[in-house]
Write a protein that holds these residues in place. Structure first.
Motif, short mmCIF file in Angstrom:
data_model
loop_
_atom_site.label_atom_id
_atom_site.label_comp_id
_atom_site.label_asym_id
_atom_site.label_seq_id
_atom_site.Cartn_x
_atom_site.Cartn_y
_atom_site.Cartn_z
N ALA B 100 -82.97 -25.82 -13.54
CA ALA B 100 -81.63 -26.42 -13.51
C ALA B 100 -81.69 -27.94 -13.44
CB ALA B 100 -80.80 -25.88 -12.34
N LEU B 101 -82.43 -28.53 -14.39
CA LEU B 101 -82.48 -29.99 -14.47
C LEU B 101 -81.66 -30.45 -15.67
CD1 LEU B 101 -86.31 -30.50 -13.94
CD2 LEU B 101 -84.50 -30.82 -12.26
N ALA B 102 -81.06 -31.62 -15.56
CA ALA B 102 -80.40 -32.24 -16.72
C ALA B 102 -81.48 -33.01 -17.46
CB ALA B 102 -79.26 -33.15 -16.29
N ASP B 103 -81.90 -32.48 -18.60
CA ASP B 103 -83.05 -33.02 -19.32
C ASP B 103 -82.90 -34.47 -19.74
OD1 ASP B 103 -84.75 -30.93 -19.23
OD2 ASP B 103 -84.00 -29.98 -21.05
N ASN B 104 -81.65 -34.88 -19.94
CA ASN B 104 -81.42 -36.23 -20.47
C ASN B 104 -81.46 -37.29 -19.38
OD1 ASN B 104 -79.15 -34.99 -19.39
ND2 ASN B 104 -77.75 -36.28 -20.55
N LEU B 105 -81.49 -36.86 -18.11
CA LEU B 105 -81.49 -37.84 -17.01
C LEU B 105 -82.90 -37.97 -16.43
CD1 LEU B 105 -78.20 -36.81 -15.18
CD2 LEU B 105 -78.53 -38.50 -16.99
N ASP B 106 -83.12 -39.06 -15.70
CA ASP B 106 -84.46 -39.27 -15.13
C ASP B 106 -84.60 -38.53 -13.80
OD1 ASP B 106 -83.03 -40.83 -13.38
OD2 ASP B 106 -83.73 -42.74 -14.14
N ALA B 107 -85.79 -38.63 -13.23
CA ALA B 107 -86.07 -37.85 -12.02
C ALA B 107 -85.13 -38.20 -10.86
CB ALA B 107 -87.53 -38.03 -11.61
N PRO B 108 -84.92 -39.50 -10.55
CA PRO B 108 -84.00 -39.79 -9.44
C PRO B 108 -82.59 -39.27 -9.68
CG PRO B 108 -85.30 -41.74 -10.00
CD PRO B 108 -85.58 -40.72 -11.06
N ASP B 126 -78.85 -46.89 -7.93
CA ASP B 126 -80.00 -46.30 -8.61
C ASP B 126 -81.32 -46.71 -7.97
OD1 ASP B 126 -79.03 -44.58 -10.60
OD2 ASP B 126 -78.37 -46.28 -11.80
N ASP B 127 -81.37 -47.95 -7.48
CA ASP B 127 -82.64 -48.39 -6.90
C ASP B 127 -82.95 -47.63 -5.62
OD1 ASP B 127 -83.30 -50.29 -8.89
OD2 ASP B 127 -81.78 -51.63 -8.08
N ALA B 132 -86.06 -43.39 -2.82
CA ALA B 132 -86.14 -42.12 -2.09
C ALA B 132 -86.94 -41.10 -2.89
CB ALA B 132 -84.73 -41.59 -1.81
N THR B 133 -86.72 -41.09 -4.22
CA THR B 133 -87.44 -40.15 -5.07
C THR B 133 -88.94 -40.41 -5.03
OG1 THR B 133 -85.52 -40.14 -6.52
CG2 THR B 133 -87.53 -39.16 -7.37
N ARG B 134 -89.31 -41.69 -5.05
CA ARG B 134 -90.74 -42.03 -4.97
C ARG B 134 -91.34 -41.47 -3.69
NH1 ARG B 134 -92.83 -46.12 -8.43
NH2 ARG B 134 -91.23 -46.76 -9.91
N PHE B 144 -97.43 -38.98 -9.75
CA PHE B 144 -96.25 -39.07 -10.61
C PHE B 144 -95.73 -40.50 -10.67
CE2 PHE B 144 -91.72 -38.66 -11.49
CZ PHE B 144 -91.76 -37.88 -12.62
N GLU B 145 -95.53 -40.98 -11.89
CA GLU B 145 -95.07 -42.37 -12.04
C GLU B 145 -93.86 -42.49 -12.97
OE1 GLU B 145 -95.19 -45.41 -11.16
OE2 GLU B 145 -96.50 -45.03 -9.45
N ARG B 146 -93.50 -41.40 -13.65
CA ARG B 146 -92.46 -41.54 -14.69
C ARG B 146 -91.06 -41.42 -14.10
NH1 ARG B 146 -94.92 -38.47 -19.94
NH2 ARG B 146 -96.57 -39.99 -20.25
N PHE B 147 -90.71 -42.39 -13.28
CA PHE B 147 -89.44 -42.30 -12.56
C PHE B 147 -88.24 -42.71 -13.40
CE2 PHE B 147 -92.50 -42.42 -9.12
CZ PHE B 147 -92.02 -41.38 -8.35
N THR B 148 -88.47 -43.42 -14.48
CA THR B 148 -87.32 -43.90 -15.25
C THR B 148 -87.22 -43.24 -16.62
OG1 THR B 148 -88.65 -45.75 -16.00
CG2 THR B 148 -87.24 -46.14 -14.10
#
Ligand SMILES: Nc1ncnc2c1ncn2[C@@H]1O[C@H](COP(=O)(O)OP(=O)(O)OP(=O)(O)O)[C@@H](O)[C@H]1O
Ligand SMILES: [Mg+2]
Lengths: 437, 270
Positions: B100-108, B126-127, B132-134, B144-148
């Motif tokens: 249940a992820l929105a594929d078009n949005l980033d991880a945060p 967003d920052d 928090a996501t990091r 994991f580094e692909r936060f954006t």
């Protein structure tokens, strides 16, 4: 884009060693698609400029072009949100017609009998009623789509046919004119522009805002220790942004009021005309100011507010949005309310330009608006699209149409060219996407 | 009616109790009269073959699907869960099998979907969300580094890590994990196991659905076996072997009820 699918370890874009042009552009974090569209627009303008011996690029033509594109550009920003959330709105043209006619009926028929002609408050009341009506009709369609579950294609197709009928009923089948004398300034023209000094002030304010936004975003990222753009990229972006804004103001200000209008104005104000007539700089036309305002507000809404985030999430994966606890129905309904409000703004410009309401006001807008959004990168698969892209899309289409008409091609030919551009733009995009993944 | 199946703990009401749950999709009776409970700090493994009804049962608790009949109690109080918001309001977080992820949005953006952090003007922060996501992702997938980037461009395991991070970030009391390690590598799976043990000590109740019997046997305190929409039995881990659980999954019968021939057929197949 290529390193997305590659096997390279996780890495932040723009931090790689190599220094090709692609890397340099990436370091600025500019959206490549938007960059491509700006290039395409520049090519179109320069192409027509060359074909007409430079005449096409004269300030008066650039201003006319942008004012003509304003109505479509404004609605296109809302169409982005609608298409991103996997819907469509075919009723926008007819909605512009209904609201435009409402403005005209209010100002030409109702106000003279009640509050009087050209009362300072009249145009404000008309505008408020139009905006409310837009929100109401949009909300009504949105309710049927979101809560009752009738496909948006069907509901707004009904709107397309039905609201055009309402225009006839409202007007009794004729053109209704004139609008309030202040209201018509919304439509632009020499008097409906900011004037030289004001335009420079607006330009400088925008420049300051650009620099502030760049600085603020950098400061925020620093605070959290995130990677930031290299300093040269920040300076480059800021400089290009400011030069573009000030250049646009300069172009707008180099258009002077036509001599006849200027001397009328001088007489009305009791100014003695200098030899060669009064030189009044027109500056930024109001419709363009409105487009800029709408573009900023809509970009903010789409990228910085919960509503926008929810719209994009729904478009990307409706189930995920629902499971995340988003009130998806209300979100969808809001996109249509927004659409109605934007139609009311657009109708004000369109009707003010004509100084009245015509039966065919807004006719065919739906197709231009959808085309602008799609050329600007909005995907029918949902979840993808940008406001600046849609505005650029509208500008590209308007430049083509205006350029062709400038060179003497009639509107059927313009339609043929615009339709080819639409299909080619979307085709190129899908081709790139398939190659990229 | 199924009081015999429910472990009775008179002193303390269970954290969650689902009683007499039924769900049908047209003719398919996906969940039949299921009763199941969960205590604080307990892991209940939910196992069964494909289509046994595990996900459907848990989707009822997550508010993703409404049961045709049945009741849900939290700490002894009957509550109504009619949408995912209700479930979240009761401290129920879910890692869906479909992620249940929105594929078009980033991880945060996915982590905070529906619960975005905002600044004092109500605009998205967003920052702060990325920050928090990091931090959460650091516990699950430190590389994991692909936060954006849109999560579409992430690997299956990275996407799963995002879905897990989302469920654990919001201080759940009740956590539903539907196949949480299906796409994970050995190191990441180990991290999720550690996470489950740690959440357990924090007093969180966890429903764990997994096809990996060893995973379940390792982490769960009790195991509920589902077969064609019914609960075959709920057993304490120390009372059964993994083979007995397997037998229940495949045959849909309690170990005592299995005939010798059935057992032999099973061993021939296994
Ligand atoms: N949305 C739906 N519409 C119709 N039938 C459904 C739906 N969801 C599940 N089912 C049916 O309900 C039954 C139980 O499905 P469920 O997803 O709960 O099984 P499961 O135990 O989670 O299986 P798996 O181990 O494969 O994930 C299946 O027969 C399935 O076909
Ligand atoms: Mg399942």
């Amino acid at each position: 884009m290529t390193d997305v699918a590659g096997t390279a370890p996780d890495q932040v874009a723009g931090q790689k060693g190599g220094r090709s042009i692609g890397d340099l552009i990436r370091a600025t974090e500019i959206d490549l698609r938007l960059f491509g569209m700006v290039l395409a627009l520049a090519l179109i303008l320069i192409g027509f400029g060359i074909a007409t011996g430079g005449q096409f690029l004269e300030p008066v033509n650039l201003l006319t072009l942008s004012v003509q594109g304003a109505s479509v550009a404004i609605i296109a920003t809302g169409m982005v949100m609608v298409i991103v959330s996997r819907n469509i709105d075919l009723s926008v043209g007819s909605l512009v017609g209904v609201i435009g006619m409402t403005y005209a009926v209010l100002m030409a028929d109702v106000f003279p009998k009640t509050i009087g002609v050209n009362q300072p408050i009249g145009w404000i009341i008309a505008l408020a009623i139009g905006l409310g009506l837009g929100a109401f009709i949009g909300g009504f369609q949105g309710f049927i789509i979101a809560y009752i579950g009738v496909p948006s294609f069907v509901v707004t197709l009904g709107g397309l046919l039905g609201f055009r009928g309402v225009v006839w009923v409202l007007s009794g089948g004729t053109t209704v004119a004139p609008d309030d004398s202040t209201f018509v300034l919304i439509g632009g023209g020499p008097a409906g522009s900011l004037g030289g000094t004001m335009s420079w002030i607006v330009g400088i304010v925008i420049c300051v805002a650009v620099v502030f936004l760049l600085w603020n975003s950098r400061r925020q990222k620093r605070k959290f220790g995130f990677p930031v753009r290299p300093m040269w990229a920040e300076v480059l972006l800021g400089t290009i942004g400011c030069l573009f804004v000030l250049g646009a103001v300069w172009v707008a200000n180099s258009y002077l009021w036509p001599a006849g209008l200027a001397s009328q104005f001088a007489k009305a104000r009791g100014i003695t005309e200098p030899p060669g007539g009064l030189q009044i700089q027109a500056g930024i036309p109001w419709p363009l100011m409105i487009v800029i305002g709408v573009a900023i507000a809509m970009t903010f809404l789409a990228t910085r507010r919960r509503f926008g985030r929810n719209v994009f999430a729904y478009g990307g994966n409706p189930d995920a949005a629902e499971l995340a606890g988003i009130n998806t129905r209300w979100t969808i309904m809001k996109t249509f309310i927004l659409m109605g409000i934007l139609c009311a703004i657009s109708a004000a410009i369109a009707s003010a330009r004509l100084n009245g309401g015509t039966l065919d006001l807004g006719q065919g807008y739906e197709l231009y608006v959808i085309a602008a959004a799609v050329i600007g990168g909005t995907s029918f698969a949902g979840g993808i699209g940008t406001i600046p892209g849609a505005i650029l899309g509208a500008l590209v289409m308007q430049s083509l149409a205006y350029g062709l008409s400038f060179m003497g091609f009639n509107s059927p030919i313009q339609n043929i060219v615009v339709s080819i551009v639409l299909v080619v733009a979307v085709g190129l995009d899908s081709y790139n996407k398939r190659r990229g993944s | 009616m199924t009081a015999a199946e429910v472990r009775t703990v008179p002193e303390q009401a269970p954290l969650v109790e689902m009683r007499g749950i039924n769900v049908a999709f047209g003719g398919v009776h996906a969940v039949r009269d299921v009763t199941i409970d969960l205590h604080p700090g307990e892991v209940v493994g939910l196992v069964g073959g494909n289509g046994a009804g595990k996900s459907t049962l848990m989707r009822v608790l997550s508010g993703a699907h409404r049961a045709d009949s049945g009741e849900i109690f939290i700490n002894g109080d009957s509550i109504s869960i009619s949408n995912p918001r209700d479930a979240k309001a009761n401290g129920i977080e879910t890692i869906y099998q479909t992620l249940a992820l929105a594929d078009n949005l980033d991880a945060p953006a996915n982590l905070f979907l529906g619960r975005e952090l905002t600044n004092r003007w109500g605009s998205l922060d967003d920052d702060a969300m990325e920050d928090a996501t990091r931090k959460v992702m650091g516990r699950l997938n430190p590389n994991f580094e692909r936060f954006t980037m849109p999560v579409k461009s992430l690997s299956g395991g990275q996407r799963q890590a995002v879905a897990i991070a989302r469920a654990v970030h919001f201080n759940a009391r009740i956590l539903i994990m539907d196949e949480p390690t299906a796409a994970l590598g050995p190191a990441e799976t180990a991290q999720v196991r550690n996470l489950v043990r740690q959440l357990k000590t924090e007093g969180i109740g966890i429903f764990l659905i997994s096809h990996d019997i060893h995973d379940v046997y390792d982490l769960a305190d009790r195991v509920s076996v589902m077969y064609h929409g019914r609960i075959v039995d709920t057993v304490s881990k120390q009372d059964v072997t993994t083979d007995e659980i397997l037998g229940m999954i495949i045959l849909g019968k309690k170990p005592g009820d299995v005939t010798q021939t059935e057992l032999e057929a099973l061993e021939l197949r296994g």
